[in-house]
Write a protein that holds these residues in place. Structure first.
Motif, PDB file in Angstrom:
ATOM      1  N   TYR A 280      -3.177   4.883 -57.110  1.00  0.00           N
ATOM      2  CA  TYR A 280      -2.375   3.881 -56.349  1.00  0.00           C
ATOM      3  C   TYR A 280      -2.083   4.412 -54.776  1.00  0.00           C
ATOM      4  CZ  TYR A 280       1.643   1.337 -54.776  1.00  0.00           C
ATOM      5  OH  TYR A 280       2.717   0.494 -54.217  1.00  0.00           O
ATOM      6  N   LYS A 281      -2.154   3.547 -53.944  1.00  0.00           N
ATOM      7  CA  LYS A 281      -2.089   3.961 -52.416  1.00  0.00           C
ATOM      8  C   LYS A 281      -1.806   2.759 -51.813  1.00  0.00           C
ATOM      9  CE  LYS A 281      -4.446   6.100 -48.714  1.00  0.00           C
ATOM     10  NZ  LYS A 281      -5.846   6.562 -48.106  1.00  0.00           N
ATOM     11  N   GLU A 282      -0.468   2.821 -51.175  1.00  0.00           N
ATOM     12  CA  GLU A 282      -0.036   1.669 -50.151  1.00  0.00           C
ATOM     13  C   GLU A 282       0.578   2.056 -48.968  1.00  0.00           C
ATOM     14  OE1 GLU A 282      -0.210  -1.520 -50.556  1.00  0.00           O
ATOM     15  OE2 GLU A 282      -1.231  -1.792 -52.414  1.00  0.00           O
ATOM     16  N   MET A 283       0.331   1.401 -47.823  1.00  0.00           N
ATOM     17  CA  MET A 283       0.721   2.058 -46.554  1.00  0.00           C
ATOM     18  C   MET A 283       1.767   1.228 -45.993  1.00  0.00           C
ATOM     19  SD  MET A 283      -1.458   4.403 -46.188  1.00  0.00           S
ATOM     20  CE  MET A 283      -1.598   4.952 -44.631  1.00  0.00           C
ATOM     21  N   LYS A 284       2.976   2.002 -45.725  1.00  0.00           N
ATOM     22  CA  LYS A 284       4.186   1.214 -45.103  1.00  0.00           C
ATOM     23  C   LYS A 284       4.820  -0.026 -46.042  1.00  0.00           C
ATOM     24  CE  LYS A 284       2.889   2.114 -40.270  1.00  0.00           C
ATOM     25  NZ  LYS A 284       2.608   1.768 -38.985  1.00  0.00           N
ATOM     26  N   LYS A 285       4.822   0.341 -47.230  1.00  0.00           N
ATOM     27  CA  LYS A 285       5.502  -0.561 -48.119  1.00  0.00           C
ATOM     28  C   LYS A 285       7.095  -0.328 -48.090  1.00  0.00           C
ATOM     29  CE  LYS A 285       3.784  -2.909 -50.854  1.00  0.00           C
ATOM     30  NZ  LYS A 285       3.627  -4.310 -51.120  1.00  0.00           N
ATOM     31  N   GLN A 286       7.867  -1.454 -48.399  1.00  0.00           N
ATOM     32  CA  GLN A 286       9.405  -1.274 -48.440  1.00  0.00           C
ATOM     33  C   GLN A 286       9.798  -1.151 -49.865  1.00  0.00           C
ATOM     34  OE1 GLN A 286      11.113  -4.771 -46.638  1.00  0.00           O
ATOM     35  NE2 GLN A 286      10.534  -4.210 -44.734  1.00  0.00           N
ATOM     36  N   TYR A 287       9.096  -1.741 -50.950  1.00  0.00           N
ATOM     37  CA  TYR A 287       9.298  -1.528 -52.274  1.00  0.00           C
ATOM     38  C   TYR A 287       8.049  -2.033 -53.025  1.00  0.00           C
ATOM     39  CZ  TYR A 287      10.143  -6.440 -51.853  1.00  0.00           C
ATOM     40  OH  TYR A 287      10.140  -7.874 -51.738  1.00  0.00           O
ATOM     41  N   ASP A 288       7.936  -1.326 -54.238  1.00  0.00           N
ATOM     42  CA  ASP A 288       6.669  -1.931 -55.036  1.00  0.00           C
ATOM     43  C   ASP A 288       6.962  -1.178 -56.294  1.00  0.00           C
ATOM     44  OD1 ASP A 288       4.530  -3.198 -55.579  1.00  0.00           O
ATOM     45  OD2 ASP A 288       2.971  -1.895 -54.439  1.00  0.00           O
ATOM     46  N   SER A 289       6.105  -1.853 -57.315  1.00  0.00           N
ATOM     47  CA  SER A 289       5.798  -1.311 -58.706  1.00  0.00           C
ATOM     48  C   SER A 289       4.572  -1.163 -59.127  1.00  0.00           C
ATOM     49  CB  SER A 289       6.862  -2.175 -59.490  1.00  0.00           C
ATOM     50  OG  SER A 289       6.978  -1.733 -60.995  1.00  0.00           O
ATOM     51  N   PHE A 290       4.362  -0.291 -59.960  1.00  0.00           N
ATOM     52  CA  PHE A 290       2.929  -0.124 -60.385  1.00  0.00           C
ATOM     53  C   PHE A 290       2.807   0.620 -61.768  1.00  0.00           C
ATOM     54  CE2 PHE A 290      -0.720   2.904 -60.840  1.00  0.00           C
ATOM     55  CZ  PHE A 290      -1.840   2.013 -60.911  1.00  0.00           C
ATOM     56  N   THR A 291       2.383   0.168 -62.481  1.00  0.00           N
ATOM     57  CA  THR A 291       2.285   0.408 -64.039  1.00  0.00           C
ATOM     58  C   THR A 291       0.795   0.868 -64.576  1.00  0.00           C
ATOM     59  OG1 THR A 291       4.030  -1.166 -64.654  1.00  0.00           O
ATOM     60  CG2 THR A 291       2.582  -0.348 -66.564  1.00  0.00           C
ATOM     61  N   PHE A 292       0.583   1.907 -65.140  1.00  0.00           N
ATOM     62  CA  PHE A 292      -0.764   2.511 -65.349  1.00  0.00           C
ATOM     63  C   PHE A 292      -0.650   3.256 -66.747  1.00  0.00           C
ATOM     64  CE2 PHE A 292       1.375   5.843 -63.370  1.00  0.00           C
ATOM     65  CZ  PHE A 292       0.612   7.215 -64.052  1.00  0.00           C
ATOM     66  N   THR A 293      -1.952   3.510 -67.465  1.00  0.00           N
ATOM     67  CA  THR A 293      -1.868   4.143 -68.636  1.00  0.00           C
ATOM     68  C   THR A 293      -2.727   5.399 -68.302  1.00  0.00           C
ATOM     69  OG1 THR A 293      -1.851   2.187 -70.081  1.00  0.00           O
ATOM     70  CG2 THR A 293      -2.647   4.230 -71.112  1.00  0.00           C
ATOM     71  N   ALA A 294      -2.174   6.608 -68.792  1.00  0.00           N
ATOM     72  CA  ALA A 294      -2.817   8.038 -68.389  1.00  0.00           C
ATOM     73  C   ALA A 294      -3.991   7.960 -68.827  1.00  0.00           C
ATOM     74  CB  ALA A 294      -1.702   9.027 -68.937  1.00  0.00           C
ATOM     75  N   SER A 295      -5.099   8.378 -68.177  1.00  0.00           N
ATOM     76  CA  SER A 295      -6.439   8.447 -69.043  1.00  0.00           C
ATOM     77  C   SER A 295      -6.855   9.614 -69.416  1.00  0.00           C
ATOM     78  CB  SER A 295      -7.354   8.067 -67.796  1.00  0.00           C
ATOM     79  OG  SER A 295      -7.555   9.034 -66.651  1.00  0.00           O
TER      80      SER A 295
END
Length: 216
Positions: A78-93
């Motif tokens: 996951y990589k985001e630039m200049k974000k005020q807020y966000d949510s990211f869901t993933f499953t460990a590989s």
């Protein structure tokens, strides 16, 4: 009877809630991120575990930050630039240490206050026999409903507190700007008033000297 000062064993329902809270790990932190700075956090995660990263910038500048999440091999998830807020869901590989970083390196003089919630794993069933084939009893169903409602209340309270803190920061920033603007206007009015006094004084002095020359 338990010894004096001892609370005795927990009730079965409270004990189950305590065990459920310990089974799923969660990191919830609010921290200061200075200008031109980068802060990283590390979490040991087992393969197949579902994780959720949620963050929000509470104060500072344009309320934005860079966020980056990497797996144990260094691959960017996951990589985001200049974000005020966000949510990211993933499953460990795979098993290993996962790293997520918040960067304020693009800001030269404004520090930020960042909140994040990193949840590792899912909540286990409230009752060990909740996944059984037979239906839950009325008491068990009520306990499950109350448990889910309480989790929703906690999430709503967290988001409302974050919005309240962000709104207060914006209000204080606006109040500071208004105060500086008012001081600037007062100084300008004072300079203009003094200039007008000197201008009128020089004007009447010139007329008086002209009338004196005409009379003589």
């Amino acid at each position: 009877m338990p010894p004096r000062g001892s609370r005795g064993p927990l009730p079965p329902l409270l004990l189950l809630w305590a065990l459920a809270a310990c089974a799923a790990r969660a990191s919830e932190i609010t921290f200061e991120l200075p200008d031109n700075a980068k802060q990283c956090f590390y979490e040991e995660i087992a393969q197949g575990t579902k994780c959720t990263l949620e963050f929000q910038v509470i104060t500072g500048g344009h309320y934005d930050v860079d966020c980056r999440l990497e797996d144990p091999d260094g691959a960017v998830l996951y990589k985001e630039m200049k974000k005020q807020y966000d949510s990211f869901t993933f499953t460990a590989s795979r098993n290993g240490t996962y790293k997520f970083c918040f960067s304020n390196e693009f800001s030269t003089f404004t520090h930020k206050t960042v909140y994040f919630d990193f949840q590792v794993g899912e909540d286990p069933p409230l009752f060990p026999s909740e996944n059984r084939v037979t239906a839950l009893t009325q008491m068990e169903s009520a306990c499950v409903s109350i448990h889910e409602a309480l989790k929703s209340v906690i999430d709503y309270q967290t988001h409302f507190r974050l919005r309240e803190a962000q709104g207060r920061s914006r209000a204080e920033d606006l109040n500071t700007r208004v105060a500086y603007w008012s001081i600037g206007e007062a100084i300008i009015l004072l300079v203009v008033s003094i200039g007008q006094v000197f201008l009128l004084k020089s004007f009447f002095s010139d007329k008086r000297s002209t009338a004196t020359r005409v009379g003589s």
